[in-house]
Design a protein around this motif. Structure first.
Motif, PDB file in Angstrom:
ATOM      1  N   ALA A  59       1.489   9.521  -6.213  1.00 31.73           N
ATOM      2  CA  ALA A  59       2.127  10.348  -5.583  1.00 31.73           C
ATOM      3  C   ALA A  59       2.399  11.232  -6.651  1.00 31.73           C
ATOM      4  CB  ALA A  59       2.809  10.506  -4.240  1.00 31.73           C
ATOM      5  N   ARG A 117       2.361   1.901  -3.660  1.00 33.03           N
ATOM      6  CA  ARG A 117       1.391   2.430  -4.572  1.00 33.03           C
ATOM      7  C   ARG A 117       0.854   3.736  -4.113  1.00 33.03           C
ATOM      8  NH1 ARG A 117      -3.179  -1.324  -3.690  1.00 33.03           N
ATOM      9  NH2 ARG A 117      -2.535  -2.486  -5.835  1.00 33.03           N
ATOM     10  N   GLU A 118       0.776   4.026  -2.738  1.00 33.80           N
ATOM     11  CA  GLU A 118       0.676   5.713  -2.056  1.00 33.80           C
ATOM     12  C   GLU A 118       1.599   6.591  -3.004  1.00 33.80           C
ATOM     13  OE1 GLU A 118      -0.110   5.535   1.797  1.00 33.80           O
ATOM     14  OE2 GLU A 118      -1.817   4.555   1.529  1.00 33.80           O
ATOM     15  N   GLN A 161       0.921  -1.563  -0.100  1.00 34.06           N
ATOM     16  CA  GLN A 161      -0.163   0.138   0.028  1.00 34.06           C
ATOM     17  C   GLN A 161       1.013   1.422   0.298  1.00 34.06           C
ATOM     18  OE1 GLN A 161      -3.259   0.266   3.416  1.00 34.06           O
ATOM     19  NE2 GLN A 161      -3.949   1.960   2.491  1.00 34.06           N
ATOM     20  N   THR A 162       1.911   1.537   1.089  1.00 34.59           N
ATOM     21  CA  THR A 162       2.641   1.977   1.230  1.00 34.59           C
ATOM     22  C   THR A 162       3.378   2.238  -0.459  1.00 34.59           C
ATOM     23  OG1 THR A 162       3.251   2.159   3.112  1.00 34.59           O
ATOM     24  CG2 THR A 162       4.810   2.937   1.879  1.00 34.59           C
TER      25      THR A 162
END
Length: 73
Positions: free
Chosen positions: A18, A13-14, A10-11
């Motif tokens: 961004a 992907r974020e 998830q990190t």
């Protein structure tokens, strides 16, 4: 799938989103296959340290930043 794999993915992907990168673009920059990166983002893979380092470099973040789950990135 383990919780840490899911949080790590998830990190990644974020951070990728961004930076306005597609999975394909980030995978190319990191030297990994797009489907492999996708499976990391879904928390399905336990990536090797060399791949984690390559992803961090491609995202232009430090290794510790990839492990700040739920914290300021």
């Amino acid at each position: 799938m383990s919780m840490i794999q899911k949080q790590f993915g998830q990190t990644v992907r974020e951070l990728r989103l961004a930076r306005g990168l597609s999975q394909e673009e980030l995978a190319f920059k990191a030297g990994v296959h797009r489907t492999y990166l996708g499976s990391i983002e879904r928390g399905e893979r336990n990536p090797a340290l060399k791949n984690i380092a390559a992803i961090a470099e491609a995202l232009e973040v430090s290794l510790p930043q990839l492990f700040l789950f739920g914290e300021q990135k």
